[in-house]
Design a protein around this motif. Structure first.
Motif, short mmCIF file in Angstrom:
data_model
loop_
_atom_site.label_atom_id
_atom_site.label_comp_id
_atom_site.label_asym_id
_atom_site.label_seq_id
_atom_site.Cartn_x
_atom_site.Cartn_y
_atom_site.Cartn_z
N HIS A 174 -0.81 -12.55 -0.71
CA HIS A 174 -1.45 -12.79 0.59
C HIS A 174 -2.49 -11.72 0.87
N VAL A 176 -4.29 -9.81 4.22
CA VAL A 176 -4.10 -9.64 5.66
C VAL A 176 -5.40 -9.18 6.32
N HIS A 257 -4.87 -5.32 4.16
CA HIS A 257 -4.20 -5.10 2.87
C HIS A 257 -4.16 -6.37 2.04
N ALA A 259 -1.81 -8.15 -0.88
CA ALA A 259 -0.49 -8.09 -1.51
C ALA A 259 -0.58 -8.71 -2.90
N PHE A 323 4.16 -0.37 -0.03
CA PHE A 323 2.77 -0.25 0.42
C PHE A 323 2.15 1.04 -0.11
N GLU A 336 -0.33 -3.84 -1.12
CA GLU A 336 1.11 -4.06 -1.12
C GLU A 336 1.47 -4.61 -2.50
#
Ligand code: FE2
Length: 368
Positions: A174, A176, A257, A259, A323, A336
């Motif tokens: 993902h 963010v 961030h 991931a 993280f 992440e």
């Protein structure tokens, strides 16, 4: 898929705009285990910027730097520092995707464009997202080159294959975005209305986020669930907002961030730590309560504690996450690392668990 959806195949690549792409490529190669596969710049007759294409598993990053102030994006370096400029999405039909997005209110940046070289035709178009971030629509069905016209395979003398060690990252889980206070719902609606995304309601969508993390977050997903974008906004809470700090230093909304998924987080994090990637510190006390909170997991808790890996569980399974610290001087973009075992959540239970762990440590020191 409803008829209103723009058919999205998935994330094609992320384009980072950075101050020194040559050195960033070295960092992502030697610290994060990416292979550097292509280059564009003066030697390939690209006059305005240098670009490096990096790959690990299905993850593609493009790192670009301007070669002078006349580059149309050169302001970004002063304004934002290094960061994500574009999240490129693969589509079946670039012209149709762009037309539909504009009709539904997206801001246009670059209308559908064909780039051609001896390897074929590469099509793309660009719309605006939050802040100065954009989304490209990309189609490379008729392109057989290494990345896109202008890019050439990297000179084999450039890096020694002996020094290259992938770390097991295989895909983007993902991405963010941080937006201004009060703007989260606006951007959730943007993704629903313009790109046909739907909101992902997960069990961890409770008030714990506000009480313990100083942020509000909603998740939108598209492309049959292959694309997940949590959207954060700052919230008033017991703690100072990390989102506010991001917005101050990035000078506006942007990607907070990324991931990256692995199938063996212990091996991946061990390799990243060996490569000097810095992670957020986790209080030892977090692991005191872990067996009680999480129940049975495959991993050894002492090993997780050693590496600082967090665990969260929902009714579908569990997930492990960690993280990094910000990867540039400004406290903005970080990464992440995530491994999922059935859970589809984003780890909100960890906000509360971390908060309580810090309080237990304070209590031990008598400073609570
Ligand atoms: Fe995340």
């Amino acid at each position: 898929m409803s008829q209103l959806d723009i058919p999205l195949r998935g994330i094609d690549h992320l384009r980072f705009f950075v101050g020194n792409a040559r050195q960033s490529a070295y960092f992502y190669r030697n610290a994060f285990g990416f292979d550097v596969i292509a280059y564009a710049g003066l030697e390939t007759k690209t006059r305005h910027e240098a670009g490096y294409v990096l790959r690990q598993g299905d993850i593609t990053f493009v790192l670009a730097s301007p070669l002078g102030p006349e580059h149309p994006d050169s302001y970004r370096i002063v304004q934002h520092g290094d960061g994500v400029q574009d999240i490129a999405l693969q589509v079946d039909d670039v012209a149709a995707a762009y037309r539909m997005a504009i009709e539904r209110g997206a801001g246009g940046v670059q209308p559908p464009t064909l780039l051609e070289d001896e390897h074929g035709v590469y099509e793309y178009a660009v719309i605006r997202a939050y802040g100065d971030t954009t989304h490209s629509f990309v189609n490379r069905d008729r392109y057989r080159g290494v990345f896109a016209p202008g890019y050439k395979p990297l000179d084999p003398d450039r890096y020694s294959p002996r020094t290259f060690e992938p770390v097991g990252l295989h895909s983007i889980d993902h991405i963010v975005g941080n937006v201004e206070e009060g703007k989260m719902d606006e951007w959730v609606h943007f993704y629903e209305r313009v790109l046909g995304f739907s909101q992902l309601i997960s069990f961890d969508d409770k008030d714990i986020s506000t009480d313990y993390s100083a942020l509000m977050s909603k998740v939108v997903q598209g492309g049959g669930g292959r694309i997940k974008f949590p959207i954060n906004e700052p919230a008033k809470s017991r703690r100072r907002s990390q989102i506010e700090e991001y917005l101050n230093f990035y000078r506006g909304p942007g990607v907070q961030h990324i991931a990256l998924a692995t199938d063996n987080i212990i091996e991946t994090v061990r390799a990243l730590r060996h490569n000097d990637v810095s992670f957020l510190r986790v209080p030892r006390a977090y692991y005191d309560m872990l067996p009680e909170r999480i129940g049975l997991i495959e991993e050894n808790i002492a090993e997780l504690a050693d590496l600082g890996i967090l665990v969260d569980r929902d009714d579908e399974g569990y997930m492990l996450q960690i993280f990094t610290k910000p990867v540039e001087d400004r406290p903005t973009l970080f990464f992440e690392i995530i491994e999922r075992h059935g859970s589809k959540s984003f780890g909100k239970g960890n906000f509360k668990a971390l908060f309580e762990a810090i309080e237990r440590e304070q209590a031990r020191r008598g400073t609570l």
